[in-house]
Design a protein around this motif. Structure first.
Motif, mmCIF file in Angstrom:
data_model
loop_
_atom_site.group_PDB
_atom_site.id
_atom_site.type_symbol
_atom_site.label_atom_id
_atom_site.label_comp_id
_atom_site.label_asym_id
_atom_site.label_seq_id
_atom_site.Cartn_x
_atom_site.Cartn_y
_atom_site.Cartn_z
ATOM 1 N N UNK A 17 -0.944 4.387 -5.167
ATOM 2 C CA UNK A 17 0.351 3.081 -5.197
ATOM 3 C C UNK A 17 1.101 3.701 -3.881
ATOM 4 N N UNK A 18 1.993 2.626 -3.575
ATOM 5 C CA UNK A 18 2.370 2.047 -2.616
ATOM 6 C C UNK A 18 4.083 1.836 -2.894
ATOM 7 N N UNK A 19 4.748 1.763 -2.088
ATOM 8 C CA UNK A 19 5.998 2.270 -2.818
ATOM 9 C C UNK A 19 7.366 1.005 -2.946
ATOM 10 N N UNK A 20 6.685 -0.279 -2.092
ATOM 11 C CA UNK A 20 6.622 -1.265 -1.766
ATOM 12 C C UNK A 20 6.961 -2.306 -3.285
ATOM 13 N N UNK A 21 7.548 -3.140 -3.622
ATOM 14 C CA UNK A 21 6.581 -3.424 -4.684
ATOM 15 C C UNK A 21 6.587 -4.540 -4.741
ATOM 16 N N UNK A 39 1.443 -6.498 -1.375
ATOM 17 C CA UNK A 39 0.084 -6.554 -2.079
ATOM 18 C C UNK A 39 -0.800 -6.291 -1.657
ATOM 19 N N UNK A 40 -1.384 -5.971 -2.616
ATOM 20 C CA UNK A 40 -2.691 -4.356 -2.209
ATOM 21 C C UNK A 40 -3.950 -5.251 -2.934
ATOM 22 N N UNK A 41 -4.815 -5.189 -2.419
ATOM 23 C CA UNK A 41 -6.346 -5.346 -2.662
ATOM 24 C C UNK A 41 -7.003 -4.107 -3.965
ATOM 25 N N UNK A 68 -13.362 3.311 0.440
ATOM 26 C CA UNK A 68 -12.810 2.836 -0.093
ATOM 27 C C UNK A 68 -11.882 2.239 -1.171
ATOM 28 N N UNK A 69 -12.437 2.417 -2.359
ATOM 29 C CA UNK A 69 -12.376 2.092 -3.981
ATOM 30 C C UNK A 69 -11.036 3.329 -4.199
#
Length: 335
Positions: free
Chosen positions: A260-264, A267-269, A253-254
């Protein structure tokens, strides 16, 4: 299992540390420690983990480039670790490797024709003129011009060199190809080309891949099933979909939270692990992840967790799930 091509059973590889010859206590780097998994015919099995976790060492043990200290590596039911000399040479036709750094894995003093034709010559496949025709065909197959046959590795770009390495790997029609960080040294745009090439070759020739990488996005794109490795041990095995949508092990999970995600605006924990990766010379007792795990239990530092099945395609080695196994008890890791 008739559909199993490669089965790794209890493989260990320790490297001794060179100390004073007068020292009584010998220390070892526990690079690979009791690893078990299986790869089905025609699938891509991903192996992911941080740098230094033992992925490349395991790949070289499987390829018999270095010898294991314990365990079995069954290729179509035959233990590769028991083979020597000509018996091993005959079996080597069945499995080949694509290395991480294409320039270092190609002999700079040999032409492309000599490099790709070497496996054919070593295994006595075809005569000289037929080998040259086959090398030209292989060059076309990996997207290079047959006119390059007399050029040297330094005359090519990194992506072209990796295509040459792939052509060499498929030259003698192997059944298994081990890709050890095969695209990590390439630009992102070139990575996609090489990955698509590997996909097309797999479809055309029915190849089986062991795909090793630290790039989680690349592993997801390539793999049918994925094993996660930490400090010399496998901690989780699952189908790609199951792993990326419902990872169970805290370490997995870590890892996934770091993608990284493309959408600035999204929100991602992010799961930030405390401390450093322990030394493989003196790993923690019990679960090797216990010193960094945010969900560690008292038992984690005392007992090494056994693999349990969360579902038919999902196994995890974690005390958090011991009571949640399909059958209510731990099962041996079989991939």
């Amino acid at each position: 299992m008739t559909d199993t091509l490669l089965e790794v059973r209890g493989v260990k590889k320790y490297f001794p540390l060179h100390k004073s010859p007068f020292s009584k206590n010998k220390s070892f780097v526990q690079a690979v420690d009791n690893v078990n998994f299986s790869i089905l015919k025609g699938e891509t099995f991903g192996l992911v983990g941080e740098s230094g976790c033992g992925k490349s060492t395991l790949s070289r043990v499987i390829m018999r480039l270095i010898d294991a200290d314990e365990g079995q590596i069954l290729f179509d039911g035959q233990d590769l670790l028991s083979l020597r000399g000509n018996a091993l040479r005959r079996q080597r036709k069945q499995f080949q490797m694509v290395f991480q750094k294409p320039f270092e894995s190609l002999n700079p003093r040999k032409t492309v024709g000599d490099i790709i034709g070497a496996p054919l010559q070593i295994h006595g496949v075809l005569n000289h003129s037929d080998r040259k025709r086959e090398v030209r065909r292989l060059l076309e197959l990996v997207g290079l011009s047959p006119q390059y046959i007399d050029r040297y590795p330094h005359e090519f770009s990194g992506g072209q060199r990796q295509r040459i390495g792939i052509a060499r790997a498929i030259a003698i029609n192997p059944r298994l190809i081990v890709c050890d960080e095969a695209v990590s040294a390439l630009d992102v745009s070139i990575q996609s080309q090489i990955l698509n090439l590997l996909h097309s070759l797999q479809e055309e020739f029915g190849l089986t891949y062991l795909f090793i990488s630290h790039n989680l996005s690349v592993v997801k794109y390539m793999s049918d099933r994925i094993a996660v490795m930490y400090l010399g041990k496998i901690v989780e095995i699952a189908s790609a979909e199951s792993l990326y949508t419902g990872a169970k092990h805290p370490y997995t999970r870590a890892l996934l939270s770091s993608i990284p995600i493309a959408d600035p605006d999204a929100k991602k924990e992010r799961i930030v692990l405390g401390g450093d990766v322990p030394s493989p010379v003196n790993p923690p007792s019990g679960c090797r992840f216990c010193t960094r795990c945010p969900e560690a239990l008292p038992v984690c530092s005392e007992v090494s967790p056994e693999f349990v099945s969360i579902s038919a395609q999902h196994q995890v080695a974690c005390h958090l799930y011991t009571d949640q196994a399909v059958n209510g008890e731990g099962e041996s890791q079989d991939g």
